[in-house]
Scaffold this motif. Structure first.
Motif, PDB file in Angstrom:
ATOM      1  N   PHE A 173     -11.203   4.287  -2.189  1.00  0.00           N
ATOM      2  CA  PHE A 173     -10.468   3.551  -0.668  1.00  0.00           C
ATOM      3  C   PHE A 173      -8.909   3.344  -0.962  1.00  0.00           C
ATOM      4  O   PHE A 173      -8.739   2.549  -0.737  1.00  0.00           O
ATOM      5  CB  PHE A 173     -11.614   2.790  -0.383  1.00  0.00           C
ATOM      6  N   THR A 175      -5.159   2.736  -2.851  1.00  0.00           N
ATOM      7  CA  THR A 175      -3.930   3.167  -2.272  1.00  0.00           C
ATOM      8  C   THR A 175      -3.011   4.081  -2.821  1.00  0.00           C
ATOM      9  O   THR A 175      -1.761   4.866  -2.841  1.00  0.00           O
ATOM     10  CB  THR A 175      -3.066   1.942  -1.518  1.00  0.00           C
ATOM     11  N   PRO A 177      -3.427   7.944  -5.294  1.00  0.00           N
ATOM     12  CA  PRO A 177      -4.480   9.353  -5.381  1.00  0.00           C
ATOM     13  C   PRO A 177      -4.705   9.576  -6.908  1.00  0.00           C
ATOM     14  O   PRO A 177      -4.133   9.871  -7.154  1.00  0.00           O
ATOM     15  CB  PRO A 177      -3.133  10.330  -5.185  1.00  0.00           C
ATOM     16  N   GLU A 188     -10.232  11.134  -0.463  1.00  0.00           N
ATOM     17  CA  GLU A 188      -9.344   9.938  -0.002  1.00  0.00           C
ATOM     18  C   GLU A 188      -9.163   9.635   1.035  1.00  0.00           C
ATOM     19  O   GLU A 188      -8.690  10.226   1.741  1.00  0.00           O
ATOM     20  CB  GLU A 188      -7.579  10.708  -0.719  1.00  0.00           C
ATOM     21  N   PHE A 189      -9.798   8.044   1.138  1.00  0.00           N
ATOM     22  CA  PHE A 189      -9.433   7.857   2.216  1.00  0.00           C
ATOM     23  C   PHE A 189      -8.398   6.718   2.877  1.00  0.00           C
ATOM     24  O   PHE A 189      -8.607   5.495   2.364  1.00  0.00           O
ATOM     25  CB  PHE A 189     -11.106   7.686   1.925  1.00  0.00           C
ATOM     26  N   ASP A 190      -8.284   7.330   3.217  1.00  0.00           N
ATOM     27  CA  ASP A 190      -6.308   6.485   3.314  1.00  0.00           C
ATOM     28  C   ASP A 190      -5.673   5.512   4.271  1.00  0.00           C
ATOM     29  O   ASP A 190      -5.005   6.420   5.741  1.00  0.00           O
ATOM     30  CB  ASP A 190      -5.134   7.412   2.673  1.00  0.00           C
ATOM     31  N   MET A 191      -6.102   4.065   4.394  1.00  0.00           N
ATOM     32  CA  MET A 191      -6.136   4.269   5.892  1.00  0.00           C
ATOM     33  C   MET A 191      -4.453   3.951   5.869  1.00  0.00           C
ATOM     34  O   MET A 191      -4.250   2.819   7.282  1.00  0.00           O
ATOM     35  CB  MET A 191      -6.878   2.422   5.536  1.00  0.00           C
ATOM     36  N   ILE A 192      -3.707   3.678   4.920  1.00  0.00           N
ATOM     37  CA  ILE A 192      -2.037   3.033   5.130  1.00  0.00           C
ATOM     38  C   ILE A 192      -1.194   4.114   6.440  1.00  0.00           C
ATOM     39  O   ILE A 192      -1.160   4.524   6.976  1.00  0.00           O
ATOM     40  CB  ILE A 192      -1.252   2.535   4.225  1.00  0.00           C
TER      41      ILE A 192
END
Ligand SMILES: NC(=O)c1ccc[n+]([C@@H]2O[C@H](COP(=O)([O-])OP(=O)(O)OC[C@H]3O[C@@H](n4cnc5c(N)ncnc54)[C@H](O)[C@@H]3O)[C@@H](O)[C@H]2O)c1
Ligand SMILES: NC(=O)c1ccc[n+]([C@@H]2O[C@H](COP(=O)([O-])OP(=O)(O)OC[C@H]3O[C@@H](n4cnc5c(N)ncnc54)[C@H](O)[C@@H]3O)[C@@H](O)[C@H]2O)c1
Lengths: 207, 207
Positions: A173, A175, A177, A188-192
Motif C-alpha cells: 500500500f 506509494t 514501487p 502494488e495497490f496504489d491509491m494515488i
DNA sequence: GTGAAACTGTGATTTAATTAACAATATTTC
DNA sequence: GAAATATTGTTAATTAAATCACAGTTTCAC
C-alpha cells in the motif's frame, strides 16, 4: 496451470456476489445476471467459469452454491493462509479492523510496528510485535502474506526484511514501487494512482 | 484523444519517481532507469512517453523536470479538481488524513457522513457535512470526484445520490460493485480481491 | 575525424484479453 | 411432440497491450 490475473480478480468478485445471492435465497444464476452485477459481459463470465472447468446444468444457469464451492477450490488454500500487517498506522489499523472477523480463509494473525506505543498492544484482537521479531514470528505462526502499510521511506528496507523472513506474497500500500525476489508475488495497490486516473478521465470526458 | 488506461496509471507512477529523483538532484533519467524503478521495460517506458508526445534530448535521457511538467499537462486539470470523501469511518479517515497537505492538484475539500457524532466536525482540517447536503455542497464547492468509503449496505444508495449530485468520477472502496451513469467514470478499488489474488498466486507457486 | 558505444523513437510482430458467432442442449408453448 | 425460445460452451475473429528489432542520433575514445 495458472489462471490469468484478471480472471482471478473476477472470480474473487463473482464469489462475493454469489454469497450475497445465496443469502437472498437465490439458488441459480445466469451468466448474464452475474455479468450485470460486474460491469462485464455474459461471454466474459462464461469464459471465466470455463477456465475453472465448472459446467452448469444447461438452461438453468449456474448452481450458486456449487459455483461458490468450485471458486473456493481454485482460490483458497486448503487450510487458509496467514497474513500479517506491517505498520499499524491509520491505514494498517483500518485494514486490520476491517478484516478481522470476516469469515475467510485469510487470517490476519499478527501486526508489526517499530513504535513502542504500539508494540505488544492488541488491535482488534491481533497482537502487535516489534519488527525485529519478524522472522521469528513469521516462522512460528506460518505467515505467508504481508500487507505493507509502513511509511514510504521505510518501505524498501521493510520489504527486504519480509523476503528475508520467508514471506511469499506482498500487498503493497505504500506509494513507492518495491522489488522483491522473483518467487515472491507482489501486488502494488496504489491509491494515488487510482485517484489520478479517475481525475484524468473526468478531465477528459468534461471536454 | 484518450490515453490507454494502463498508460495513465504508469504515468502517474513515473511522475512520483521523477519527483523523487528531482529531490535527489538527478536532472536526467534514462528509459531503462525509469523502467527498473517500476517492474517494467525500457521500451514500455519509451512507448508511454511517446504517447504523450515528449521527446528527450537524444542520448542524455529525459529531462526530469520537463518530463514531470509534461506528465502534469496530461494528467492534471488546469485548476485542479475537488474531491469529497463519503463515509468517514476508519478507512475514510485514514485516506483524508493522508491526502490532506499532499502537494497535489487533487484537493479533498469536504467529507460526508450520516453519523451525528461526525457531522460538523473537522477531520484533518476538512469539514464533515451531513449526507443530505451532498448536492448543495458539491454544487457550491465544485466537487467533481468522490471517494466512497461507506458501509457496503449503503453503497448502492449513496452512489445514486452521488450521480444525482453531479459527481463525475467515483473511486469505490466498498466491496460491492456499483452501477453509475455512463458519463461518470468509476474505478473499483477492491482490497479483498487484491488480497485474494495475492493468496492465489502464493498458493500456486508453492506447489 | 572515424569507429564504437549508448540511447531514443517507432514500424512490425507477438502475445494476451476480449468479443463475436454459433452449434448444442434444455425448456416451454401450443 | 414439433416449433420456438433461452441459455451454455467453445471455436474463431478482433482488439488491445506489450515486446522485438532496428534505424537514427549523439557522445565518447582514440
Ligand atoms: N492512509 C492512506 O489513505 C494512504 C493512501 C495512500 C498510500 N498510503 C501509504 O500507506 C502507508 C501508511 O499510511 P498511513 O496513513 O497508515 O501512515 P501512518 O503514519 O499513520 O502509519 C505508519 C505506521 O508505520 C509504523 N512504522 C514506521 N516505520 C516502520 C517500520 N520500519 N516497520 C514497521 N512499522 C513502521 C509507524 O509507527 C506507524 O504506525 C504509507 O506508506 C502511505 O504512503 C496511505
Ligand atoms: N477498512 C478497510 O480496510 C476496508 C477494506 C476493504 C473494504 N472496505 C470497505 O470500505 C468501506 C468503509 O470501511 P470502514 O472500515 O471505514 O467502515 P466504518 O464502519 O469504519 O466506516 C463507515 C462510515 O460510513 C458512515 N456511513 C454509514 N452510512 C452512511 C451513508 N449512507 N452515507 C454516508 N456515510 C455513511 C458511517 O457513519 C461511518 O463513519 C466499507 O464499505 C468496507 O466494505 C474497507
Amino acid at each position: 496451470m495458472m489462471l490469468p490475473e484478471r480472471t482471478v480478480e473476477r472470480l474473487s468478485e463473482y464469489r462475493r456476489s454469489l454469497l450475497q445471492c445465496l443469502e437472498e435465497g437465490k439458488t441459480h444464476i445466469y451468466s448474464h445476471e452475474l455479468a450485470e452485477l460486474h460491469h462485464n459481459t455474459a461471454v466474459q463470465v462464461r469464459r471465466d467459469i470455463m477456465f475453472i472447468g465448472y459446467t452448469s446444468m444447461q438452461r438453468k444457469g449456474y448452481d450458486v452454491r456449487e459455483l461458490i464451492s468450485v471458486i473456493g477450490d481454485i482460490l483458497d488454500s486448503e487450510k487458509g493462509l496467514n497474513v500479517a500487517v506491517i505498520g499499524v498506522g491509520n491505514l494498517g489499523r483500518a485494514i486490520t479492523t476491517y478484516f478481522v472477523g470476516k469469515r475467510s480463509r485469510l487470517n490476519i494473525i499478527a501486526t508489526f510496528d517499530v513504535d513502542h506505543n504500539k508494540i505488544d498492544r492488541v488491535i482488534s484482537g491481533v497482537k502487535c510485535y516489534p519488527l525485529n521479531r519478524l522472522k521469528e514470528v513469521v516462522g512460528t505462526h506460518n505467515i505467508s502474506i504481508a500487507i505493507m502499510t509502513v511509511p514510504a521511506d521505510s518501505a524498501v528496507e521493510v520489504s527486504e526484511h519480509l523476503v528475508e523472513a520467508g514471506i511469499k506474497g506482498v500487498l503493497n500500500f505504500t506509494t513507492i514501487p518495491l522489488n522483491v525476489a522473483p518467487d515472491v508475488y507482489l501486488d502494488e495497490f496504489d491509491m494515488i494512482t487510482s485517484l489520478e486516473k479517475v481525475a484524468y478521465f473526468v478531465k477528459m470526458t468534461k471536454k
